[in-house]
Write a protein that holds these residues in place. Structure first.
Motif, mmCIF file in Angstrom:
data_model
loop_
_atom_site.group_PDB
_atom_site.id
_atom_site.type_symbol
_atom_site.label_atom_id
_atom_site.label_comp_id
_atom_site.label_asym_id
_atom_site.label_seq_id
_atom_site.Cartn_x
_atom_site.Cartn_y
_atom_site.Cartn_z
ATOM 1 N N ILE A 175 42.221 49.751 22.426
ATOM 2 C CA ILE A 175 41.607 50.317 21.216
ATOM 3 C C ILE A 175 41.196 49.179 20.277
ATOM 4 O O ILE A 175 40.084 49.151 19.753
ATOM 5 C CB ILE A 175 42.591 51.278 20.508
ATOM 6 C CG1 ILE A 175 42.837 52.511 21.375
ATOM 7 C CG2 ILE A 175 42.046 51.680 19.142
ATOM 8 C CD1 ILE A 175 43.946 53.412 20.851
ATOM 9 N N ALA A 176 42.121 48.230 20.070
ATOM 10 C CA ALA A 176 41.833 47.097 19.191
ATOM 11 C C ALA A 176 40.667 46.270 19.723
ATOM 12 O O ALA A 176 39.812 45.795 18.963
ATOM 13 C CB ALA A 176 43.076 46.228 19.053
ATOM 14 N N TYR A 177 40.612 46.099 21.045
ATOM 15 C CA TYR A 177 39.536 45.324 21.665
ATOM 16 C C TYR A 177 38.189 46.018 21.448
ATOM 17 O O TYR A 177 37.188 45.386 21.096
ATOM 18 C CB TYR A 177 39.827 45.169 23.152
ATOM 19 C CG TYR A 177 39.142 43.997 23.807
ATOM 20 C CD1 TYR A 177 39.798 42.782 23.960
ATOM 21 C CD2 TYR A 177 37.837 44.101 24.286
ATOM 22 C CE1 TYR A 177 39.176 41.705 24.568
ATOM 23 C CE2 TYR A 177 37.204 43.030 24.891
ATOM 24 C CZ TYR A 177 37.886 41.835 25.026
ATOM 25 O OH TYR A 177 37.263 40.766 25.621
ATOM 26 N N ASN A 178 38.188 47.346 21.634
ATOM 27 C CA ASN A 178 36.952 48.113 21.446
ATOM 28 C C ASN A 178 36.464 48.038 20.002
ATOM 29 O O ASN A 178 35.259 47.950 19.736
ATOM 30 C CB ASN A 178 37.186 49.579 21.843
ATOM 31 C CG ASN A 178 37.486 49.733 23.319
ATOM 32 O OD1 ASN A 178 37.222 48.824 24.098
ATOM 33 N ND2 ASN A 178 38.063 50.846 23.704
ATOM 34 N N VAL A 179 37.414 48.101 19.054
ATOM 35 C CA VAL A 179 37.065 47.990 17.633
ATOM 36 C C VAL A 179 36.413 46.633 17.352
ATOM 37 O O VAL A 179 35.401 46.539 16.656
ATOM 38 C CB VAL A 179 38.316 48.183 16.745
ATOM 39 C CG1 VAL A 179 38.021 47.800 15.302
ATOM 40 C CG2 VAL A 179 38.791 49.621 16.815
ATOM 41 N N ALA A 180 37.004 45.567 17.930
ATOM 42 C CA ALA A 180 36.464 44.218 17.731
ATOM 43 C C ALA A 180 35.050 44.105 18.296
ATOM 44 O O ALA A 180 34.158 43.509 17.674
ATOM 45 C CB ALA A 180 37.380 43.187 18.390
ATOM 46 N N ARG A 216 32.871 46.544 18.674
ATOM 47 C CA ARG A 216 31.942 47.290 17.804
ATOM 48 C C ARG A 216 31.596 46.487 16.557
ATOM 49 O O ARG A 216 30.447 46.453 16.114
ATOM 50 C CB ARG A 216 32.555 48.643 17.425
ATOM 51 C CG ARG A 216 32.524 49.659 18.548
ATOM 52 C CD ARG A 216 32.730 51.074 18.022
ATOM 53 N NE ARG A 216 34.042 51.248 17.403
ATOM 54 C CZ ARG A 216 35.147 51.571 18.069
ATOM 55 N NH1 ARG A 216 35.094 51.737 19.376
ATOM 56 N NH2 ARG A 216 36.293 51.731 17.428
ATOM 57 N N LYS A 217 32.606 45.828 15.967
ATOM 58 C CA LYS A 217 32.366 45.009 14.779
ATOM 59 C C LYS A 217 31.383 43.880 15.078
ATOM 60 O O LYS A 217 30.487 43.580 14.287
ATOM 61 C CB LYS A 217 33.681 44.430 14.272
ATOM 62 C CG LYS A 217 34.545 45.422 13.517
ATOM 63 C CD LYS A 217 35.791 44.740 12.970
ATOM 64 C CE LYS A 217 36.634 45.716 12.157
ATOM 65 N NZ LYS A 217 37.855 45.057 11.628
ATOM 66 N N GLU A 219 34.104 43.633 27.398
ATOM 67 C CA GLU A 219 34.859 44.864 27.152
ATOM 68 C C GLU A 219 35.250 45.528 28.468
ATOM 69 O O GLU A 219 36.380 45.996 28.636
ATOM 70 C CB GLU A 219 34.031 45.818 26.301
ATOM 71 C CG GLU A 219 34.783 47.059 25.875
ATOM 72 C CD GLU A 219 33.961 47.932 24.943
ATOM 73 O OE1 GLU A 219 34.568 48.780 24.262
ATOM 74 O OE2 GLU A 219 32.720 47.771 24.892
#
Length: 618
Positions: free
Chosen positions: A478-483, A485-486, A577
């Motif tokens: 989840i944290a990787y996906n957020v990064a 997207r940012k 990702e």
């Protein structure tokens, strides 16, 4: 065979052979232009080589490559860095492995040479004399911090972990000759850690070891605190003045260790495997599996008829029998049918854990599960002609049953990994996939099947209107996906001040701008981590910028010039990702920092490989 260089207490043959039985003394030597120093590492101090004007006594060993895995017991990864030297000796150039303490200026022998020392008495005496001075802290004008001796480390690792954990108030459940540690964290209750005397193994995360490593991983203790806890407050011996009484006590301890079982040898006695006595009926088995677990009656009966599922006479537990390719019982697991004993599960004493609960079919398809209940639940949900396919329950997440099954069943071509939809299951799925590809299986024919809920029995419960546990995503993913997207949003806004600055600096300096700015941000991030401010915005900004510039450097070196810049960027982060695997992302912070430093040195050559490197450490 490989070569290992030691410059500490493991210059003694009998000491090293306790850990690496294949070790043979190849050469005694002296490392030119070096000095041996004790350096602080967190709350302890360890010996390491540095640049100097002395000749440091050392020993080169020849040993089996498989024995190098045991070296972690001597040189833990959190303290030492493994490196290789090409040493020019009288016997030719040797590629030797050496362990040096992290975070210190370490030496490399001048002109890559060592001074050979013949195996004569005077040289043996020299090594002994030098080490006597170093270990007792008697060198003129030099004071060293007190250290734990190897004997004390061995003593700590001989601690009976079962008794120790009970004294600490931990919940242990006895299962045959071993115990299961029951503990809770933010994700719920767990029973994946087995403990047997001074050894432990975490079946979910597939790692284990001895008490010292357990204290560091389970309780998050540093080396010195873990030692003090296991030795009940005993202080380090090295560097302290000793009297005759202490020397006598140490000699007694050494003799005791020599006569005791070597803690690093896996000589666990093997108990005879005997299946529990079968009951004369199976009422409780069918009642539990059909009414509580909602399994199909005909499917359950098929396993009963194969004599791999039955009811135990003594307590009415369900017994899942694991057999080899010839149908011979090799292992078994008991599970309670009582509601008040929810979660009770026990491996039968003497079980061979290479074998799992399985159904062997003639087709080329194999379906792999964590537990036997999940396996039967999946077949129930399929509601079709299933018997031609093969099904295997690992009884955890160890790859051993899967590898044994594939060794026995050469007809398997397609493998469906059907593990739980939670953090541990996601990690194990990636790991099993990599192991299978390494073994030569076609990656296109290894497929992941996800339950709609946490596991297949939870999905079956939901279909019967019972409240079920929802699937659990991996927090790191989840944290990787957020990064990702940012980073995508950051680069989409080409008119932002940051993007204009990045473009301008790149036009001035080319690729070198990316690397130099990453190095500057890295140093800034290190300072902010050490400072430990409550305001994490500057730290997060540095990390995000490092990730962004790392990706720019990656696609720049790959040379996809035919694509627009934004397309290259988005393609690269999508590849990263997709390739991210949480089970590989287990390094401690100090190790991550070291890896990033190594990668930055590597990028100086612009030899970027097709793998997520710098970004995977963020």
């Amino acid at each position: 065979m490989v070569y290992l260089l030691t410059y500490d207490g493991y210059m003694k043959e009998e000491k090293l052979q306790e850990i690496c039985p294949s070790a043979i003394l190849f050469m005694q030597c002296g490392l030119k232009d070096c000095v041996l120093e004790f350096r602080r590492f967190y709350e302890t101090a360890m010996p390491t080589l540095e640049v100097g004007d002395e000749i440091v006594p050392a020993v080169i060993w020849k040993l089996e490559e498989s024995d190098l895995k045991n070296i972690e017991a001597i040189y833990p990864n959190e303290i030492y860095q493994k490196t290789n030297w090409n040493l020019k000796t009288e016997k030719g150039v040797l590629d030797v492995t050496v362990f040096l303490m992290r975070e210190t200026p370490f030496a490399f022998p001048k002109e890559k040479e060592v001074e050979a020392m013949e195996r004569r008495m005077r040289n043996t005496a020299l090594i002994t004399a030098v080490w006597k001075m170093l270990w007792t802290g008697q060198k003129t004008g030099r004071k060293h911090m007190a250290l734990y001796t190897q004997e004390q480390i061995d003593k700590a690792n001989q601690t009976n972990l079962e008794e120790f954990l009970q004294q600490k108030g931990e919940h242990l459940r006895k299962t045959g000759s071993e115990s299961v540690l029951i503990y809770k964290d933010s994700t719920g209750e767990h029973d994946s850690i087995s403990v047997r005397r001074n050894r432990w193994y975490d079946h979910k995360n597939m790692r284990g070891g001895y008490p010292l490593k357990f204290m560091q991983e389970f309780y998050g203790m540093n080396f010195r605190t873990a030692m003090k806890e296991l030795l009940h407050g005993e202080e380090p011996e090295l560097g302290r003045k000793k009297n005759a009484e202490q020397d006598k006590a140490k000699e007694k301890e050494e003799n005791a260790v020599k006569n005791d079982v070597n803690p690093f040898e896996n000589k666990m006695e093997k108990s005879e495997f005997i299946l529990p006595e079968k009951d004369n009926n199976m009422k409780r088995l069918f009642a539990y599996l059909l009414k509580t677990r909602f399994l199909d009656k005909d499917v359950v009966r098929s396993f009963v008829e194969q004599k791999i599922l039955y009811q135990e006479k003594e307590h009415g537990n369900i017994v899942f029998v694991r057999t080899d390719k010839d149908g011979v019982s090799k292992s078994a697991c008991k599970k309670s049918t009582a509601e008040q004993a929810k979660g009770f599960r026990m491996t039968v004493v003497g079980s061979d854990c290479r074998y799992g609960f399985c159904w062997r079919g003639d087709s080329s398809k194999l379906y792999v599960f964590e537990a036997a209940i999940d396996l039967i639940s999946f077949i129930t949900l399929r509601n079709d002609e299933w018997k031609a396919d093969s099904f295997l329950a690992l009884d955890g997440l160890s790859p051993k049953p899967l590898l044994q099954f594939l060794e026995d069943q050469k007809n398997i071509q397609e493998i469906f990994i059907c593990l739980d939809y939670d953090a541990a299951g996601i990690e194990a799925c990636d790991k099993l996939n990599d192991i299978l590809i390494e073994k030569g299986y076609d990656g296109e024919k290894i497929k992941r099947k996800y339950p709609l809920y946490k596991d297949w029995n939870e999905q079956l419960k939901a279909e019967h209107g019972v409240e079920a546990i929802l699937p659990q995503s991996h927090p790191k993913k989840i944290a990787y996906n957020v990064a990702v997207r940012k980073l995508g949003i950051l680069n989409a806004n080409t008119e932002s001040p940051y993007m204009k600055w990045r473009k301008q600096e790149y036009e001035k300096s080319g690729r070198s701008f990316y690397l130099e700015q990453i190095k500057r941000d890295f140093k800034q991030a290190e300072k902010l981590v050490k400072k430990g401010d409550d305001d994490t915005k500057p730290l997060l900004a540095s990390i995000l910028r490092m990730a962004d510039l790392s990706i720019c450097l990656m696609y720049e070196v790959k040379g996809k010039d035919s694509l627009p810049e934004l397309t290259m960027y988005q393609t690269t982060i999508q590849e990263l990702e997709k390739a991210y695997k949480p089970y590989l992302d287990k390094a401690r912070m100090d190790r991550r920092i070291q890896e990033m430093k190594e990668e930055m040195e590597h990028f100086k050559t612009l030899a970027v490989q097709d793998k997520p490197s710098l970004f995977s450490t963020i």
